[in-house]
Design a protein around this motif. Structure first.
Motif, PDB file in Angstrom:
ATOM      1  N   GLY A 199       4.505  -3.045   3.246  1.00  0.00           N
ATOM      2  CA  GLY A 199       4.059  -1.999   2.341  1.00  0.00           C
ATOM      3  C   GLY A 199       5.205  -1.483   1.473  1.00  0.00           C
ATOM      4  O   GLY A 199       4.964  -0.479   0.587  1.00  0.00           O
ATOM      5  N   MET A 233       4.778  -1.907  -1.907  1.00  0.00           N
ATOM      6  CA  MET A 233       3.672  -1.304  -2.552  1.00  0.00           C
ATOM      7  C   MET A 233       4.378   0.179  -2.887  1.00  0.00           C
ATOM      8  O   MET A 233       3.455   0.899  -3.771  1.00  0.00           O
ATOM      9  CB  MET A 233       2.640  -1.216  -1.369  1.00  0.00           C
ATOM     10  CG  MET A 233       1.334  -0.717  -1.967  1.00  0.00           C
ATOM     11  SD  MET A 233       0.041  -0.712  -0.568  1.00  0.00           S
ATOM     12  CE  MET A 233       0.677   0.072   0.832  1.00  0.00           C
ATOM     13  N   GLY A 252      -0.598  -6.062  -6.540  1.00  0.00           N
ATOM     14  CA  GLY A 252      -0.617  -4.823  -5.479  1.00  0.00           C
ATOM     15  C   GLY A 252      -1.709  -4.907  -4.906  1.00  0.00           C
ATOM     16  O   GLY A 252      -1.414  -4.581  -3.429  1.00  0.00           O
ATOM     17  N   SER A 299      -0.548  -6.813  -2.012  1.00  0.00           N
ATOM     18  CA  SER A 299       0.490  -6.348  -0.975  1.00  0.00           C
ATOM     19  C   SER A 299      -0.281  -5.334   0.032  1.00  0.00           C
ATOM     20  O   SER A 299       0.245  -5.285   1.091  1.00  0.00           O
ATOM     21  CB  SER A 299       1.278  -5.329  -1.756  1.00  0.00           C
ATOM     22  OG  SER A 299       2.328  -4.827  -0.997  1.00  0.00           O
ATOM     23  N   MET A 300      -1.367  -4.734  -0.388  1.00  0.00           N
ATOM     24  CA  MET A 300      -2.126  -3.942   0.221  1.00  0.00           C
ATOM     25  C   MET A 300      -2.770  -4.726   1.459  1.00  0.00           C
ATOM     26  O   MET A 300      -2.958  -4.354   2.662  1.00  0.00           O
ATOM     27  CB  MET A 300      -3.160  -3.105  -0.563  1.00  0.00           C
ATOM     28  CG  MET A 300      -3.725  -2.077   0.192  1.00  0.00           C
ATOM     29  SD  MET A 300      -4.692  -0.935  -0.898  1.00  0.00           S
ATOM     30  CE  MET A 300      -6.003  -1.930  -1.386  1.00  0.00           C
ATOM     31  N   GLY A 352       1.529   4.790  -2.482  1.00  0.00           N
ATOM     32  CA  GLY A 352       1.491   3.212  -2.658  1.00  0.00           C
ATOM     33  C   GLY A 352      -0.004   2.542  -2.730  1.00  0.00           C
ATOM     34  O   GLY A 352      -0.382   2.003  -3.787  1.00  0.00           O
ATOM     35  N   THR A 389      -2.086   1.431  -5.992  1.00  0.00           N
ATOM     36  CA  THR A 389      -2.690  -0.128  -5.947  1.00  0.00           C
ATOM     37  C   THR A 389      -4.296   0.074  -6.510  1.00  0.00           C
ATOM     38  O   THR A 389      -4.575  -0.953  -7.198  1.00  0.00           O
ATOM     39  CB  THR A 389      -2.324  -0.571  -4.774  1.00  0.00           C
ATOM     40  OG1 THR A 389      -1.107  -0.712  -4.580  1.00  0.00           O
ATOM     41  CG2 THR A 389      -2.995  -2.079  -4.527  1.00  0.00           C
TER      42      THR A 389
END
Length: 555
Positions: free
Chosen positions: A185, A188, A339, A342-343, A542, A546
């Motif tokens: 994270g 993020m 993004g 990334s999550m 973050g 996202t």
């Protein structure tokens, strides 16, 4: 140095009343910072137009075609190429793997506090040198900073892993998921922060980059030091209240109906590397990363070139037929896609590692390899059918496997080799990450360029690559099959283990007798809440950013 003895391992033992749930928060403070290594690409374009913007043109000022690479490292009269800026990423992650392999044992000796402080000094130094390098326009200085920063990144990555495993013997998978989850994270949180800072500092003649690097150095220094000074080591022989070690099934079956408890033995770091189990785990991690990082490295262009006009209400319009403004629109949507990945990366680390406590590590890796191979082989069909929702679901699940593989492997190593040296063994295994990070993106780009040069349409240029990623996972499955319990001849003897434990106990006793260790106070609810808010608020920010970007894909 005597003045810095409070950094030593014996001074960081959690006393009576210490709440072990403070340690995951400390780990996240460190990992959310060093995890920004994943988000460094946000700086490449601003770095590539520093001189042009300073001269008022608003765009990059290209260097002469005959200027050598060495000259470009020192030039102040023209802008660096994006590819030269992106070398920083490779340096950072190469140094991560190298550092964890070399200094993993040092962590076990000195403890997490000294390791985390050293990580902070190195990682923050990178941002300070990057700020100076941008200010005086010297790319070589930023590359040198990346070498130092990569050392900090590696030390920061391994700092909390073995500490959390020893605090949570009842939830080893969850502990490693928390330890490694924050790293996923980091981008993020850090990438939106960097964008906001550059926008705030930007002027007509400055992209605001050196100020951004300097600000991030200050913020990261505060976070990492707070994590370093709140982390604690479990007392020797620690067991949570009511915990009775049981055979959970996390060990692999030896084919004879027997499993071995993870707490029943320990293997030294160098000895572990002599076992086939270590190298099968190395292969599992390498192949899982090679597949996942392949998708991450091509996520943005894949979405743009395959779906193209379909993303902005122009069905059937290919990428090459879009104008610059339309390409800008789909690039913004692709940023949301990145993004979103990334999550799922960070979510997969916590979810799959925690689930492995119930399913067993081996079964969890079977899921990664079997389901992952099927999904990778299916993604080209979903892409060509322009089924965006199914495509996103498949890719996001694959990335959750990528993150889950990172987070589950330390727990698997603890099952196989015991907990005494798991941090150092994990550090050695992370050379698989460096290898996959260097080889997989290179292979993907070579295949893509080859196909485009031979007339393959852009929308189909990724199919072969994805099929190769599926083959990687099939090979990874067989690596998992061949993992067996470690033979007893590799175990430390009871005398050797007792000696290792007594070394720490003797240091603690000596420090207590000298009056150097002050009796610790029980962890207050307020302290616990504040520490979790410190990491929870950036994570929530973050996730929110996202989700806002992800919505753009469905407008």
């Amino acid at each position: 140095m005597a003045a810095l003895k409070f950094l030593n391992k014996e001074y960081t033992i959690g006393g009576e009343g210490f709440n072990r749930w403070l340690v995951p928060a400390s780990a996240l403070m460190i990992h959310l910072c060093v995890g920004m290594g994943y988000g460094m690409s946000v700086f490449w374009l601003p770095m590539s137009r520093l001189v042009g913007v300073q001269q008022g043109t608003g765009k990059a000022l290209a260097c002469p075609a005959d200027m050598s690479v060495v000259a470009q490292l020192f030039t102040t009269s023209c802008d660096w190429k994006v590819v030269m800026c992106s070398v920083v990423f490779g340096i950072l992650f190469f140094m991560l793997g190298t550092t964890t392999a070399i200094l993993g044992n040092w962590l076990e000796v000195v403890g997490p506090r000294k390791c985390a402080v050293t990580s902070c000094i190195c990682f923050v130094s990178f941002f300070l040198l990057a700020s100076l390098g941008v200010y005086i326009h010297q790319l070589w200085l930023i590359w040198v900073g990346a070498v130092i920063g990569g050392i900090g990144l590696g030390l920061g990555y391994i700092t909390p892993v073995s500490t959390l495993i020893k605090w949570f013997p009842d939830r080893v998978g969850m502990a490693t998921g928390l330890a490694v989850g924050g790293f996923g994270g980091g981008a993020m949180v850090g990438a939106p922060m960097a964008q906001a800072l550059m926008s705030m500092y930007a002027t007509p003649t400055s992209v605001g980059l050196w100020q951004t690097f300097l600000t991030m150095a200050i913020v990261y220094c505060a976070f990492m030091l707070l994590g370093a000074f709140t982390i604690r080591v479990s007392p020797p022989g620690y067991k949570p209240a009511g915990f009775v070690p049981v055979n959970t099934g996390n060990m692999v079956d030896d084919g004879h109906g027997g499993l071995v408890e993870a707490s029943a033995f320990n293997v030294r770091t160098n000895t572990a590397m002599k076992t086939p189990q270590f190298w099968f785990c190395w292969g599992m991690l390498f192949l899982n990363i090679a597949a996942g990082i392949g998708v991450i490295s091509m996520a943005s262009p894949l979405l743009q070139e395959v779906f193209a006009g379909n993303l902005i209400g122009l069905p059937g319009v290919g990428f090459d037929l879009l104008n610059d403004a339309q390409k800008g629109q789909i690039a913004a949507i692709a940023a949301g896609f990145t993004g979103l990945l990334s999550m799922f990366n960070i979510g997969g680390r916590l979810f799959w590692a925690t689930l492995s406590d119930k399913l067993g590590r081996k079964n969890t890796y079977y899921i990664f390899f079997v389901v992952g191979a099927i999904l990778y082989a299916t993604i080209p069909t979903l892409a060509l059918s322009l089924n965006l929702i199914m495509f996103l679901c498949a890719v996001c699940i694959c990335i959750s496997f990528y993150g889950g593989g990172f987070a589950t492997i330390p727990a698997y190593l603890a099952d196989l080799f015991g907990t005494q040296f798991v941090g150092a063994i994990h550090g050695r295994l992370l050379t698989a990450w460096s290898s996959a990070g260097l080889l997989s993106p290179l292979l993907i780009n070579i295949i893509r360029d080859y196909q485009l040069n031979h007339g393959v349409p852009r929308a189909q240029a990724y199919s072969v690559t994805l099929y190769i990623m599926a083959c990687f996972l099939v090979v990874g499955f067989f690596c998992a099959v061949f993992v067996r319990p470690v033979a007893s001849k590799f175990y430390m003897t009871e005398e050797e283990l007792a000696y290792e434990k007594h070394k720490l106990e003797d240091k603690i006793a000596h420090a207590q007798e000298s009056g150097a260790i002050v009796a610790g106070k029980p962890t207050s609810a307020a302290t616990l809440a504040i520490c979790w808010l410190i990491v929870g608020i950036p994570l929530a920010y973050g996730v929110w950013q996202t989700l806002l970007q992800t919505v753009l894909m469905f407008k």
